[in-house]
Design a protein around this motif. Structure first.
Motif, PDB file in Angstrom:
ATOM      1  N   PRO A 191       0.739  -1.302   0.044  1.00 40.29           N
ATOM      2  CA  PRO A 191       0.116   0.116  -0.028  1.00 40.29           C
ATOM      3  C   PRO A 191       0.923   1.295   0.051  1.00 40.29           C
ATOM      4  O   PRO A 191       0.177   2.409  -0.443  1.00 40.29           O
ATOM      5  CB  PRO A 191      -0.775  -0.107   1.493  1.00 40.29           C
ATOM      6  CG  PRO A 191      -0.848  -1.505   1.726  1.00 40.29           C
ATOM      7  CD  PRO A 191       0.612  -2.133   1.319  1.00 40.29           C
ATOM      8  N   ASP A 192       2.094   1.343   0.378  1.00 43.93           N
ATOM      9  CA  ASP A 192       2.950   2.426   0.543  1.00 43.93           C
ATOM     10  C   ASP A 192       3.682   2.567  -0.958  1.00 43.93           C
ATOM     11  O   ASP A 192       4.522   1.832  -1.133  1.00 43.93           O
ATOM     12  CB  ASP A 192       3.785   2.401   1.593  1.00 43.93           C
ATOM     13  CG  ASP A 192       4.645   3.617   1.703  1.00 43.93           C
ATOM     14  OD1 ASP A 192       4.968   4.365   0.761  1.00 43.93           O
ATOM     15  OD2 ASP A 192       5.357   3.715   2.790  1.00 43.93           O
ATOM     16  N   PRO A 193       3.335   3.664  -1.658  1.00 43.76           N
ATOM     17  CA  PRO A 193       3.884   3.808  -2.941  1.00 43.76           C
ATOM     18  C   PRO A 193       5.317   3.763  -2.925  1.00 43.76           C
ATOM     19  O   PRO A 193       6.180   3.458  -3.893  1.00 43.76           O
ATOM     20  CB  PRO A 193       3.345   5.083  -3.445  1.00 43.76           C
ATOM     21  CG  PRO A 193       1.959   5.451  -2.823  1.00 43.76           C
ATOM     22  CD  PRO A 193       2.228   4.716  -1.508  1.00 43.76           C
ATOM     23  N   TRP A 194       5.835   4.561  -1.777  1.00 44.74           N
ATOM     24  CA  TRP A 194       7.397   4.669  -1.710  1.00 44.74           C
ATOM     25  C   TRP A 194       7.992   3.387  -1.392  1.00 44.74           C
ATOM     26  O   TRP A 194       9.160   3.142  -2.006  1.00 44.74           O
ATOM     27  CB  TRP A 194       7.953   5.929  -0.686  1.00 44.74           C
ATOM     28  CG  TRP A 194       7.194   7.265  -1.115  1.00 44.74           C
ATOM     29  CD1 TRP A 194       5.967   7.826  -0.609  1.00 44.74           C
ATOM     30  CD2 TRP A 194       7.646   7.778  -2.184  1.00 44.74           C
ATOM     31  NE1 TRP A 194       6.023   8.972  -1.270  1.00 44.74           N
ATOM     32  CE2 TRP A 194       6.707   9.098  -2.183  1.00 44.74           C
ATOM     33  CE3 TRP A 194       8.480   7.810  -3.195  1.00 44.74           C
ATOM     34  CZ2 TRP A 194       6.857  10.005  -3.232  1.00 44.74           C
ATOM     35  CZ3 TRP A 194       8.761   8.760  -4.251  1.00 44.74           C
ATOM     36  CH2 TRP A 194       7.902   9.972  -4.131  1.00 44.74           C
ATOM     37  N   ARG A 195       7.425   2.717  -0.477  1.00 44.02           N
ATOM     38  CA  ARG A 195       8.179   1.240  -0.226  1.00 44.02           C
ATOM     39  C   ARG A 195       7.962   0.310  -1.571  1.00 44.02           C
ATOM     40  O   ARG A 195       8.855  -0.455  -1.556  1.00 44.02           O
ATOM     41  CB  ARG A 195       7.220   0.728   1.001  1.00 44.02           C
ATOM     42  CG  ARG A 195       8.042  -0.610   1.448  1.00 44.02           C
ATOM     43  CD  ARG A 195       7.388  -1.032   2.947  1.00 44.02           C
ATOM     44  NE  ARG A 195       8.468  -2.333   3.231  1.00 44.02           N
ATOM     45  CZ  ARG A 195       8.265  -3.184   3.035  1.00 44.02           C
ATOM     46  NH1 ARG A 195       7.008  -3.790   2.389  1.00 44.02           N
ATOM     47  NH2 ARG A 195       8.838  -4.378   3.372  1.00 44.02           N
ATOM     48  N   ARG A 196       6.750   0.440  -2.127  1.00 39.76           N
ATOM     49  CA  ARG A 196       6.762  -0.298  -3.410  1.00 39.76           C
ATOM     50  C   ARG A 196       7.904  -0.073  -4.314  1.00 39.76           C
ATOM     51  O   ARG A 196       8.561  -1.052  -4.824  1.00 39.76           O
ATOM     52  CB  ARG A 196       5.426   0.013  -3.928  1.00 39.76           C
ATOM     53  CG  ARG A 196       5.212  -0.783  -5.289  1.00 39.76           C
ATOM     54  CD  ARG A 196       3.925  -0.441  -6.122  1.00 39.76           C
ATOM     55  NE  ARG A 196       3.689   0.980  -6.511  1.00 39.76           N
ATOM     56  CZ  ARG A 196       2.807   1.476  -7.063  1.00 39.76           C
ATOM     57  NH1 ARG A 196       1.648   0.389  -7.566  1.00 39.76           N
ATOM     58  NH2 ARG A 196       2.291   2.554  -7.551  1.00 39.76           N
ATOM     59  N   GLN A 214      12.890  -1.815  -6.858  1.00 43.24           N
ATOM     60  CA  GLN A 214      14.471  -1.458  -7.237  1.00 43.24           C
ATOM     61  C   GLN A 214      15.111  -2.547  -6.855  1.00 43.24           C
ATOM     62  O   GLN A 214      16.107  -2.745  -7.306  1.00 43.24           O
ATOM     63  CB  GLN A 214      14.489  -0.215  -6.323  1.00 43.24           C
ATOM     64  CG  GLN A 214      15.783   0.669  -6.816  1.00 43.24           C
ATOM     65  CD  GLN A 214      16.009   1.907  -6.191  1.00 43.24           C
ATOM     66  OE1 GLN A 214      15.456   2.122  -5.272  1.00 43.24           O
ATOM     67  NE2 GLN A 214      16.422   2.795  -7.133  1.00 43.24           N
ATOM     68  N   ARG A 215      14.686  -3.408  -5.466  1.00 42.58           N
ATOM     69  CA  ARG A 215      15.737  -4.224  -5.088  1.00 42.58           C
ATOM     70  C   ARG A 215      15.423  -5.683  -5.544  1.00 42.58           C
ATOM     71  O   ARG A 215      16.086  -6.567  -5.272  1.00 42.58           O
ATOM     72  CB  ARG A 215      15.510  -4.416  -3.578  1.00 42.58           C
ATOM     73  CG  ARG A 215      16.015  -3.151  -2.731  1.00 42.58           C
ATOM     74  CD  ARG A 215      16.228  -3.074  -1.237  1.00 42.58           C
ATOM     75  NE  ARG A 215      14.892  -3.096  -0.449  1.00 42.58           N
ATOM     76  CZ  ARG A 215      14.287  -3.914   0.059  1.00 42.58           C
ATOM     77  NH1 ARG A 215      14.802  -5.268   0.054  1.00 42.58           N
ATOM     78  NH2 ARG A 215      13.183  -3.833   0.625  1.00 42.58           N
ATOM     79  N   TRP A 216      14.626  -5.611  -6.692  1.00 43.99           N
ATOM     80  CA  TRP A 216      14.325  -7.081  -7.101  1.00 43.99           C
ATOM     81  C   TRP A 216      15.547  -7.718  -7.868  1.00 43.99           C
ATOM     82  O   TRP A 216      16.248  -6.856  -8.464  1.00 43.99           O
ATOM     83  CB  TRP A 216      13.263  -6.838  -8.222  1.00 43.99           C
ATOM     84  CG  TRP A 216      11.733  -7.079  -7.671  1.00 43.99           C
ATOM     85  CD1 TRP A 216      11.338  -7.005  -6.272  1.00 43.99           C
ATOM     86  CD2 TRP A 216      10.727  -6.750  -8.316  1.00 43.99           C
ATOM     87  NE1 TRP A 216       9.972  -6.894  -5.884  1.00 43.99           N
ATOM     88  CE2 TRP A 216       9.348  -6.942  -7.554  1.00 43.99           C
ATOM     89  CE3 TRP A 216      10.351  -6.784  -9.792  1.00 43.99           C
ATOM     90  CZ2 TRP A 216       8.170  -6.657  -7.809  1.00 43.99           C
ATOM     91  CZ3 TRP A 216       9.043  -6.421 -10.095  1.00 43.99           C
ATOM     92  CH2 TRP A 216       7.903  -6.410  -9.141  1.00 43.99           C
ATOM     93  N   GLY A 217      16.018  -8.789  -7.348  1.00 46.65           N
ATOM     94  CA  GLY A 217      16.958  -9.556  -7.902  1.00 46.65           C
ATOM     95  C   GLY A 217      16.600 -10.288  -9.183  1.00 46.65           C
ATOM     96  O   GLY A 217      16.944  -9.908 -10.389  1.00 46.65           O
ATOM     97  N   ALA A 218      15.940 -11.233  -9.077  1.00 45.97           N
ATOM     98  CA  ALA A 218      15.269 -12.067 -10.164  1.00 45.97           C
ATOM     99  C   ALA A 218      13.972 -10.977 -10.813  1.00 45.97           C
ATOM    100  O   ALA A 218      13.088 -10.525 -10.093  1.00 45.97           O
ATOM    101  CB  ALA A 218      14.554 -13.332  -9.621  1.00 45.97           C
ATOM    102  N   LEU A 219      13.976 -11.063 -12.143  1.00 45.96           N
ATOM    103  CA  LEU A 219      12.743 -10.038 -12.713  1.00 45.96           C
ATOM    104  C   LEU A 219      11.975 -10.872 -13.557  1.00 45.96           C
ATOM    105  O   LEU A 219      12.221 -11.955 -14.094  1.00 45.96           O
ATOM    106  CB  LEU A 219      13.796  -9.094 -13.725  1.00 45.96           C
ATOM    107  CG  LEU A 219      14.758  -8.235 -12.858  1.00 45.96           C
ATOM    108  CD1 LEU A 219      15.305  -7.413 -13.994  1.00 45.96           C
ATOM    109  CD2 LEU A 219      14.092  -7.150 -12.001  1.00 45.96           C
ATOM    110  N   PRO A 220      10.770 -10.686 -13.529  1.00 46.95           N
ATOM    111  CA  PRO A 220       9.656 -11.083 -14.163  1.00 46.95           C
ATOM    112  C   PRO A 220       9.888 -10.599 -15.640  1.00 46.95           C
ATOM    113  O   PRO A 220      10.593 -10.029 -15.947  1.00 46.95           O
ATOM    114  CB  PRO A 220       8.326 -10.599 -13.732  1.00 46.95           C
ATOM    115  CG  PRO A 220       8.532  -9.228 -13.115  1.00 46.95           C
ATOM    116  CD  PRO A 220      10.156  -9.450 -12.486  1.00 46.95           C
ATOM    117  N   ASP A 221       9.248 -11.360 -16.658  1.00 49.13           N
ATOM    118  CA  ASP A 221       9.232 -11.113 -17.836  1.00 49.13           C
ATOM    119  C   ASP A 221       8.389  -9.397 -18.236  1.00 49.13           C
ATOM    120  O   ASP A 221       8.822  -8.863 -19.058  1.00 49.13           O
ATOM    121  CB  ASP A 221       8.484 -12.205 -18.926  1.00 49.13           C
ATOM    122  CG  ASP A 221       9.356 -13.380 -18.880  1.00 49.13           C
ATOM    123  OD1 ASP A 221      10.552 -13.325 -19.394  1.00 49.13           O
ATOM    124  OD2 ASP A 221       8.900 -14.357 -18.113  1.00 49.13           O
ATOM    125  N   SER A 222       7.393  -9.526 -17.211  1.00 51.61           N
ATOM    126  CA  SER A 222       6.663  -8.182 -17.532  1.00 51.61           C
ATOM    127  C   SER A 222       6.064  -7.863 -16.143  1.00 51.61           C
ATOM    128  O   SER A 222       6.019  -8.878 -15.562  1.00 51.61           O
ATOM    129  CB  SER A 222       5.707  -8.434 -18.798  1.00 51.61           C
ATOM    130  OG  SER A 222       4.817  -9.199 -18.256  1.00 51.61           O
TER     131      SER A 222
END
Length: 243
Positions: free
Chosen positions: A85-90, A95-103
């Motif tokens: 729910p917190d846009p800044w935390r989102r 930004q910290r995702w290591g593994a990335l989805p295709d989309s």
């Protein structure tokens, strides 16, 4: 025409006997949906309690399981504020995702959506612009080339089919006037899920179905699982695709 299986959404665990929650459940369910005809899967990652979550430690094992099970099937994930729910935390979590989805889908009506979309595009993740209203479509048109979107998700929120289809038409009209030619996926929810799917297929747009959108098959009976919903969608889409 793509058929996207939306496996769980923001539904609570137990909302349906076959709703996949854990990474193992999601991976097995995704495999069954792909076998039934889905070209892509869209998931809302869940933590150990079953709640939606965007933390890297939740997303990474989920993507690893999905890609081990379905190496050729693209995986889309949510960035909705229902998951954080917190846009800044989102923003910080993405930004910290290591593994990335295709989309990833970004709902443009939500606070902080543009910043998250830019971040994902910078990280070479395909961004799907979620448009629930004509106002959101106008925001997309105003952005111009400020964000590199890959496709558009037209998703009217009304459960009433007539209201949902009318809003989808308004959204489409804004996109057409703005000359936005990105691929469109059109989907509805609850009572509007199947009527909107039929309208999308008739128009030649991509479609989406799964327990996120509806618990019922086109006959109004509770669906057994996501694979059954996808199989029903394939039957409804195929004749239109052949035309």
């Amino acid at each position: 025409m793509r058929i996207v299986a939306c496996l769980n959404g923001d539904r609570r665990p137990g909302a349906h006997p076959a709703l996949p929650v854990s990474a193992e459940q999601v991976a097995l369910d995704a495999a069954a949906a792909a076998a039934a005809g889905a070209d892509e899967v869209h998931v809302h990652p869940r933590d150990g309690s079953g709640a939606e979550a965007l933390e890297p430690q939740v997303l990474t094992p989920l993507l690893e399981r999905l890609r081990a099970e379905l190496p050729e099937v693209p995986v889309s994930v949510t960035t909705a504020l229902t998951a954080e729910p917190d846009p800044w935390r989102r923003y910080d979590l993405v930004q910290r995702w290591g593994a990335l989805p295709d989309s990833a889908t970004v709902n443009l009506h939500e606070p902080g959506a543009v910043e998250v979309a830019r971040l994902l595009a910078d990280r070479r993740v395909r961004v799907e612009a979620g448009l629930a209203t004509a106002e959101a479509a106008r925001l997309l048109a105003a952005l111009g080339a400020a964000v590199e979107f890959d496709r558009v998700l037209v998703e009217p929120e009304a459960a009433d089919p007539r209201r949902a289809l009318a809003e989808a038409e308004r959204i489409g009209a804004v996109l057409d006037r703005a000359g936005i030619g990105l691929p469109r996926l059109l989907h509805g929810s609850e009572g509007a899920a199947w009527p909107v799917l039929d309208a999308a297929a008739e128009a030649g747009h991509d479609v989406r179905i799964g327990l996120e959108d509806t618990l019922l098959g086109p006959d109004g009976a509770e669906a057994r699982d996501n694979a059954e919903l996808v199989a029903a969608a394939v039957e409804r889409v195929s004749p239109r695709a052949r035309r």
